[in-house]
Scaffold this motif. Structure first.
Motif, PDB file in Angstrom:
ATOM      1  N   VAL A 288      16.042  -2.530   1.577  1.00  0.00           N
ATOM      2  CA  VAL A 288      15.009  -2.992   0.635  1.00  0.00           C
ATOM      3  C   VAL A 288      13.787  -2.080   0.728  1.00  0.00           C
ATOM      4  O   VAL A 288      13.198  -1.703  -0.300  1.00  0.00           O
ATOM      5  N   ALA A 289      13.443  -1.667   1.947  1.00  0.00           N
ATOM      6  CA  ALA A 289      12.301  -0.752   2.101  1.00  0.00           C
ATOM      7  C   ALA A 289      12.593   0.569   1.401  1.00  0.00           C
ATOM      8  O   ALA A 289      11.727   1.121   0.713  1.00  0.00           O
TER       9      ALA A 289
ATOM     10  N   MET B 277      12.211   0.143  -2.277  1.00  0.00           N
ATOM     11  CA  MET B 277      10.788   0.113  -2.634  1.00  0.00           C
ATOM     12  C   MET B 277      10.177   1.516  -2.602  1.00  0.00           C
ATOM     13  O   MET B 277       9.384   1.877  -3.466  1.00  0.00           O
TER      14      MET B 277
ATOM     15  N   ILE C 125       5.904  -0.610  -5.475  1.00  0.00           N
ATOM     16  CA  ILE C 125       6.434  -1.432  -4.365  1.00  0.00           C
ATOM     17  C   ILE C 125       6.457  -2.896  -4.781  1.00  0.00           C
ATOM     18  O   ILE C 125       7.421  -3.623  -4.543  1.00  0.00           O
ATOM     19  N   PHE C 126       5.402  -3.309  -5.443  1.00  0.00           N
ATOM     20  CA  PHE C 126       5.290  -4.704  -5.883  1.00  0.00           C
ATOM     21  C   PHE C 126       6.398  -5.036  -6.899  1.00  0.00           C
ATOM     22  O   PHE C 126       7.077  -6.064  -6.773  1.00  0.00           O
TER      23      PHE C 126
ATOM     24  N   ALA D 273       9.611  -5.206  -5.142  1.00  0.00           N
ATOM     25  CA  ALA D 273       9.711  -6.424  -4.329  1.00  0.00           C
ATOM     26  C   ALA D 273      10.143  -7.608  -5.200  1.00  0.00           C
ATOM     27  O   ALA D 273      10.993  -8.418  -4.790  1.00  0.00           O
TER      28      ALA D 273
ATOM     29  N   ASP E 225      13.667  -9.458  -4.652  1.00  0.00           N
ATOM     30  CA  ASP E 225      13.695 -10.893  -4.369  1.00  0.00           C
ATOM     31  C   ASP E 225      14.527 -11.641  -5.405  1.00  0.00           C
ATOM     32  O   ASP E 225      15.279 -12.556  -5.074  1.00  0.00           O
TER      33      ASP E 225
ATOM     34  N   LEU F 224      10.948  -9.553   3.234  1.00  0.00           N
ATOM     35  CA  LEU F 224      10.237  -8.898   2.138  1.00  0.00           C
ATOM     36  C   LEU F 224       8.953  -8.231   2.644  1.00  0.00           C
ATOM     37  O   LEU F 224       8.652  -7.077   2.305  1.00  0.00           O
ATOM     38  N   CYS F 225       8.214  -8.954   3.486  1.00  0.00           N
ATOM     39  CA  CYS F 225       6.931  -8.417   3.988  1.00  0.00           C
ATOM     40  C   CYS F 225       7.160  -7.217   4.904  1.00  0.00           C
ATOM     41  O   CYS F 225       6.445  -6.218   4.818  1.00  0.00           O
TER      42      CYS F 225
ATOM     43  N   SER G 292       9.709  -5.147   4.880  1.00  0.00           N
ATOM     44  CA  SER G 292      10.141  -4.017   4.049  1.00  0.00           C
ATOM     45  C   SER G 292       8.945  -3.436   3.307  1.00  0.00           C
ATOM     46  O   SER G 292       8.782  -2.205   3.221  1.00  0.00           O
ATOM     47  N   ALA G 293       8.121  -4.322   2.743  1.00  0.00           N
ATOM     48  CA  ALA G 293       6.971  -3.846   1.958  1.00  0.00           C
ATOM     49  C   ALA G 293       6.001  -3.065   2.846  1.00  0.00           C
ATOM     50  O   ALA G 293       5.435  -2.049   2.411  1.00  0.00           O
TER      51      ALA G 293
END
Lengths: 559, 241
Positions: A381-382, A385, A435-436, A439, A443, A453-454, A456-457
């Motif tokens: 996920v990272a 992003m 990134i947002f 995300a 999700d 999620l956090c 990875s972000a």
């Protein structure tokens, strides 16, 4: 046609800066260091391309026993044509109507269609390069795997040569007609925004509609029957754009009757669209182009009170530069597309792609994502992003975008490091938008836990900040300031490609580092902690280097 | 005051000598004009004064600040208008002036007062909220001039400032030049129009092939050959070598 050829050569030289490049390399003997860097950058992309080739190879192995392998060719062709359709409108509008050479070309004793054809040909030449990485892996891998003969390769070359013609001619004819019929000339930026968003919607529709059509009461038997007939998948994929079916069958069929028939269909359609374009050009092109320098403005005097209200009450120089960057990016369509729109759109394009394989693939992804503290999911996920945030040319064109106005940045009493810092914040914020958006999509598709999620972000943010600084350093080293068409500052700017290749190189190095940690059976917390440490360290180094480099480089840049 | 000491600049690895060992002092309160044919080196010299180009050798000092070493302080007291007004076309005139006011740290009251004065003089008030993209060449030149005047700089440097201006604006600009220098400030500009130099300048420097071949007041220059001869014939004679 001789005149078209002369115009085409002049346009090509101007577009790729060939004359300037030759002058710099051979006469001034400057910038020669760029050649090995270009070679290294191309070499840097090879791992990605080899990854794509392996993916195509595996898919071929799965599809071939079901007689569905030819869909691969259609995917390649379709991907190239959709890319041209979406991005083409910007290039067509800016080349046909808003390039500064038009005022010089219109008074020349040449036909309107000759001027437009030369411009069309230059865009075409551009598109061959742009779509090469997207289409050629499909054509070449398929050819090698299927043992394609002479017919395959000749048809592949012909199809590739004609591939951009239909979408480009379609967009061009549409643009020429719209510019003539509707008074968009006075709202040209608005026209570009509406046009491009409509085409993006069309692209989405092309991706979504086949799924909607196929999802109603489908049983296992239906699927089995569907897959038992040859090329059923190809027919389904190409249902909304038949030329890609013809292209796939033409290439795969080679010199067989089926191949030649489909080749004739594909080339004939391309020629037909081309002729429609010439006809539209001769009749409508100049009528839409004349008067373009007029602008849509109304003179509105400001009262003393109103002027006082709208005066800035003394922002800091940092804020003033940040706001300037933002305004220019939002108001210049090509910058908006490559800087902002792309970071929002790119994640959205993944939604239909994942849903294509919704039943087995999507649910297995969700199951994996649902596992407590799944390290791989966090990393994937990272990475997603990072890709979504880094695939914009904002940072690697941060200085080039100023173009002829760079003298202002040199003349104002603001330290180069402060100017670079304001530009950094602006470019980094665009990455954060990416990134947002990524995300939200991640999700939506994977139903992730908030902690995943956090984490990875956070990783993506550190990587994005580092890549922004690196991209800016590359652009500052060789800013492209002598452009006349803003497209050159961001879309045709070699710095954007160099930055992308450098990013890929850094990510590859990080990948090997993470793999080594995983092989050493390091705990997930250790891997993530190490990644944070490396990324934040790299960011701090690259940001400090950027500020120092700005102080050194600003006085050296002469434009 | 502007001081250039043995300033040289070449291009193309020394093959083109744009400015050759230029030494010049423009004292405070003076209007100095660079006069020269196209390609004489006027723009290169001007760009070195404002820090857009770095001299190969020599120093440029503005009000005591070395432009190379103390660039920010020199820039804080100096503004520049280029020959072609390449300014942010996507901003409105007001946004551009606000930007310049912000980076030079001009207080709101002073900003309002000066903008009212110059916008009215240059007849720009009606188009202030339009994008600069929609301005004519002359209007862009005027907004660039207004921006250069906004910080009320001690030194103003202008490259061909009258090109593209209508007669009324040109007339006002000449008044502005005088008013600016009567306050003890310095103004240096370039031109290739002899009448403009003759009417406006306290002193003139004739630049040719990168070298300052003559300098002084109109009278001084005329006295070089014969007082009856025009500045134009002197200029032609000097630059015909």
């Amino acid at each position: 046609m001789r005149k078209t050829g002369i115009l085409f050569r002049a346009g090509l030289k101007s577009n790729f800066g060939l004359a300037l490049m030759c002058h710099r390399w051979f006469k001034e003997k400057k910038d020669r260091w760029i050649l090995p860097i270009i070679a290294a950058s191309i070499a840097g992309v090879l791992p990605i391309l080899s990854g794509l080739v392996i993916l195509i190879q595996r898919t071929y192995d799965v599809l071939q026993p079901m007689n569905q392998e030819r869909v691969l060719l259609a995917w390649g062709v379709l991907a190239g044509q959709i890319a041209i359709l979406i991005f083409g409108i910007y290039y067509v509008v800016s080349a046909f109507y808003f390039s500064r050479d038009l005022e010089m070309l219109i008074p020349l004793p040449v036909h309107p269609y000759e001027v437009m054809l030369s411009k069309f040909s230059v865009i075409l030449a551009n598109e061959y390069l742009t779509i090469a990485a997207l289409v050629l892996p499909f054509l070449i891998t398929f050819g090698v795997l299927s043992g394609g003969g002479t017919g395959y390769w000749i048809n592949a070359v012909l199809v590739y040569a004609a591939l951009p013609v239909i979408p480009l001619a379609l967009v061009s004819a549409l643009v020429v007609a719209m510019m003539r019929l509707v008074n968009f000339t006075r709202r040209k930026d608005f026209f570009i925004f509406v046009g491009s968003i409509s085409l993006v919607a069309l692209a989405f529709a092309i991706q979504f509609l086949p799924q909607v059509a196929g999802n109603e009461n489908t049983t296992v038997a239906d699927v089995a029957q569907f897959l038992s007939s040859r090329d059923s998948l190809l027919e389904k994929v190409g249902a909304f754009f038949p030329p890609c079916i013809w292209a796939a069958k033409a290439i795969a069929g080679g010199f067989s009757e089926e191949g030649l028939k489909n080749l004739a269909l594909f080339l004939g359609t391309s020629v037909f669209f081309f002729l429609v374009l010439i006809l539209a050009a001769e009749r409508l092109f100049y009528k839409g182009a004349v008067g373009l320098s007029e602008a849509a403005v109304q003179n509105k005097p400001l009262s003393r009170r109103e002027l006082s209200r709208r005066l800035s009450s003394g922002r800091r120089a940092f804020s003033a530069i940040f706001i300037r960057e933002w305004r220019i990016m939002v108001r210049t369509p090509i910058f908006f597309l490559n800087g902002i729109l792309i970071v929002i759109l790119l994640p959205l394009f993944f939604i239909p792609m994942v849903q294509v394989a919704s039943s087995p693939f999507g649910s297995s992804l969700r199951r994996a994502a649902a596992q407590e503290g799944s390290l791989i999911i966090i990393l994937l996920v990272a990475l997603f992003m990072v890709i979504c945030s880094a695939l914009n040319g904002a940072s690697s064109s941060a200085f080039s975008r100023e173009g002829a106005q760079f003298w202002i940045s040199k003349a104002i009493p603001v330290a180069p490091r402060r100017q670079a810092a304001a530009k950094f914040l602006h470019s980094c914020l665009l990455g954060i938008v990416g990134i947002f958006a990524a995300a939200i999509v991640a999700d939506y598709v994977l139903r992730l836990k908030a902690t995943v999620l956090c984490t990875s972000a956070g990783l993506a943010l550190a990587a994005c900040a580092m890549m922004t600084a690196v991209g800016m350093i590359i652009d500052l080293a060789r800013p492209l300031l002598d452009w006349t068409n803003p497209q050159k500052a961001i879309k045709q700017n070699l710095n954007v490609l160099l930055a992308l290749c450098t990013d890929i190189g850094i990510l590859t190095a990080i990948f090997f580092g993470v793999r080594a940690l995983l092989r050493a059976e390091a705990a997930p917390a250790v891997v993530i902690g190490a990644l944070y440490g490396v990324l934040i360290g790299l960011f701090a180094l690259s940001y400090a280097a950027l500020l120092r480099f700005a102080e050194k480089r600003y006085p050296e840049i002469e434009n | 005051m502007i001081e250039m000491v043995n300033v040289s600049k070449s291009y193309n690895r020394g093959r083109i000598q744009a400015v050759d060992n230029l030494t010049l002092i423009v004292p405070a309160g003076e209007i100095f004009g660079f006069l020269g044919p196209n390609g004489a080196g006027k723009t290169t010299a001007i760009k070195m004064i404002v820090g857009l180009l770095r001299p190969d050798t020599g120093r440029v000092i503005v009000e005591g600040f070395d432009v190379g070493r103390d660039a920010l302080r020199a820039k804080q007291i100096m503004t520049y208008v280029p020959d072609y007004p390449a300014i942010y076309e996507r901003l409105t005139g007001l946004e551009y002036l606000n930007f310049i006011g912000d980076v030079y740290g001009v207080a709101k009251e002073a900003r309002l007062q000066r903008m009212n004065k110059w916008l009215e003089a240059f007849e720009l008030s009606d188009v202030l909220t339009n994008p600069i993209q929609s301005y004519s060449h002359g209007m862009k030149q005027k907004i660039a001039l207004t921006a250069a005047l906004l910080p009320s700089p001690r030194v103003m440097v202008l490259d061909e400032p009258l090109s593209g201006l209508d007669p009324r604006a040109a007339f006002q600009l000449k008044d502005l030049f005088r008013e600016h220098c009567d306050q003890g400030k310095t103004l240096l500009f370039s031109t290739h129009i002899i009448e403009v130099a003759e009417k406006l300048c306290d002193r003139i420097g004739i630049i040719h092939k990168g070298r300052l071949i003559a300098r002084g007041s109109i009278e001084d220059l005329k006295a070089l050959r014969s007082p009856e001869r025009s500045l134009e014939s002197l200029f032609l004679e000097l630059t015909d070598k």
